[in-house]
Design an enzyme around this catalytic site. Structure first.
Site, PDB file in Angstrom:
ATOM      1  N   VAL A  52       7.704   1.548  -1.440  1.00 58.90           N
ATOM      2  CA  VAL A  52       7.658   2.127  -0.095  1.00 58.90           C
ATOM      3  C   VAL A  52       8.956   1.945   0.683  1.00 58.90           C
ATOM      4  O   VAL A  52       9.087   2.481   1.782  1.00 58.90           O
ATOM      5  CB  VAL A  52       6.492   1.534   0.731  1.00 58.90           C
ATOM      6  CG1 VAL A  52       5.157   1.969   0.149  1.00 58.90           C
ATOM      7  CG2 VAL A  52       6.595   0.021   0.814  1.00 58.90           C
ATOM      8  N   TYR A  53       9.907   1.211   0.160  1.00 59.48           N
ATOM      9  CA  TYR A  53      11.164   1.034   0.876  1.00 59.48           C
ATOM     10  C   TYR A  53      11.914   2.377   0.923  1.00 59.48           C
ATOM     11  O   TYR A  53      12.246   2.951  -0.118  1.00 59.48           O
ATOM     12  CB  TYR A  53      12.052  -0.007   0.192  1.00 59.48           C
ATOM     13  CG  TYR A  53      11.558  -1.435   0.282  1.00 59.48           C
ATOM     14  CD1 TYR A  53      10.417  -1.772   1.023  1.00 59.48           C
ATOM     15  CD2 TYR A  53      12.222  -2.466  -0.376  1.00 59.48           C
ATOM     16  CE1 TYR A  53       9.967  -3.080   1.103  1.00 59.48           C
ATOM     17  CE2 TYR A  53      11.784  -3.782  -0.294  1.00 59.48           C
ATOM     18  CZ  TYR A  53      10.658  -4.078   0.429  1.00 59.48           C
ATOM     19  OH  TYR A  53      10.213  -5.380   0.504  1.00 59.48           O
ATOM     20  N   GLY A  54      12.146   2.836   2.143  1.00 57.69           N
ATOM     21  CA  GLY A  54      12.803   4.139   2.286  1.00 57.69           C
ATOM     22  C   GLY A  54      11.992   5.264   1.695  1.00 57.69           C
ATOM     23  O   GLY A  54      12.551   6.270   1.252  1.00 57.69           O
ATOM     24  N   ASP A  55      10.664   5.107   1.654  1.00 60.47           N
ATOM     25  CA  ASP A  55       9.781   6.119   1.040  1.00 60.47           C
ATOM     26  C   ASP A  55      10.197   6.426  -0.392  1.00 60.47           C
ATOM     27  O   ASP A  55      10.134   7.580  -0.842  1.00 60.47           O
ATOM     28  CB  ASP A  55       9.774   7.410   1.875  1.00 60.47           C
ATOM     29  CG  ASP A  55       9.149   7.213   3.244  1.00 60.47           C
ATOM     30  OD1 ASP A  55       8.212   6.411   3.351  1.00 60.47           O
ATOM     31  OD2 ASP A  55       9.624   7.848   4.208  1.00 60.47           O
TER      32      ASP A  55
END
Length: 328
Positions: A52-55
């Site tokens: 989920v980091y930076g989508d």
């Protein structure tokens, strides 16, 4: 950089890890490349990310950089799965979701396996044994070499570790747990850290610099315009550590740094790095200059009297039932 075993496993990681929370959003490809190269050249191996980091952009960016800048074999790549963009269900620990998320992570990273895979958080809506079975399948299929959990409280971690150890030939023992831990957030010492040490699980502290506050940059109620505390999306993240209690701890860290002729950053990071049970704090730097400053802690070991003073000024209130009831 010194290497440490991760928990009671054969996996060795650098005792400082590189975080990628801002990659693909606040950290562009040029800065990410500088960070990764600086980290690798210093002997760093553990690189931590999440789906989920930076989508997903953080994983994609790391995969591109591993393709040509830094040899994949030199890194211990760690990622996480389980967080979902659903306000009604923030975490999905179902076997189906986790394994699908892992496959998507591998595609973005451009690799056939991750070295360490974490369940991002506990999902009360899914039976724990189902969540943990996803770890067994991931390791058994070779898509992950080791597995752990993140953001599990004490009883959740102990239950998960016990379940896995109950069938050692068919279940994957937990190698690690990732939790916030710093001089400003010592809550894991209450139950999580004792459970981890008892079960042979290595702790990977996130936000080891108190979300940046322990560097001293926010002293005197000043919020630097280029800091995370001044950004729209990170200001609420930093704000809880800008109170009077945190200020007293930061003052103590600064005093210790002055006495040792080092920086507050080095003091705060050395303290958490060398706590019992800690394998590797995860540092998220904005640029290579900041990362170099953090990595310079390799040569620093805090004197015992400094550690005791910092322990005292930052001590959380732990009473019954954490302490021996007969002393209360």
């Amino acid at each position: 950089m010194e290497q440490r075993h991760l928990g009671r496993t054969g996996l060795r990681v650098s005792r400082i890890g590189l975080g990628t929370l801002t990659w693909g959003r606040d950290t562009d490809e040029h800065d990410a490349a500088d960070l990764l190269k600086t980290f690798w050249e210093a002997g760093g191996t553990l690189v931590d990310t999440a789906d989920v980091y930076g989508d997903g952009e953080a994983e994609y960016l790391l995969g591109r950089l591993m393709d040509g800048l830094v040899p994949r074999a030199d890194l211990v790549v760690s990622t996480k799965a389980g967080s979902v963009p659903d306000p009604d269900r923030r975490f999905d620990g179902s076997r189906g979701h986790l394994l699908s998320a892992l496959d998507a992570s591998l595609d973005r990273l451009g690799t056939d396996h991750v070295d360490l895979w974490h369940v991002h958080a506990y999902d009360a809506g899914t039976p724990l044994e189902e969540t943990l079975q996803a770890l067994d399948i991931a390791v058994g299929s070779g898509r992950a070499r080791y597995a752990g959990v993140s953001n599990f409280c004490g009883w959740q971690l102990a239950k998960a570790a016990t379940w896995q150890l109950a069938a050692p030939t068919s279940r994957t023992r937990l190698a690690s747990t990732q939790m916030e831990y710093s001089l400003l957030q010592r809550g894991v010492e209450r139950e999580v850290l004792p459970a981890a040490r008892d079960a042979g699980i290595g702790l990977l502290p996130s936000s080891p610099l108190g979300r940046g506050v322990l560097t001293g940059k926010y002293r005197g109620e000043v919020v630097p315009p280029d800091s995370r505390g001044a950004s729209d999306h990170f200001a609420p993240f930093v704000a809880p550590y800008l109170d009077d209690t945190a200020s007293r701890v930061v003052d103590a860290v600064t005093t210790a740094a002055d006495g040792l002729a080092v920086t507050p950053l080095q003091v705060a990071l050395a303290w958490v790095r060398d706590r019992p049970g800690v394998a590797a704090p995860i540092v998220g730097a904005r640029n290579a200059q900041q990362l170099t400053a953090a990595l310079s802690v390799e040569a620093l070991s805090l004197p015992d009297e400094i550690c005791r003073a910092l322990d005292d000024v930052s001590a959380p209130v732990h009473r019954y039932p954490d302490h021996d009831w007969s002393t209360l």
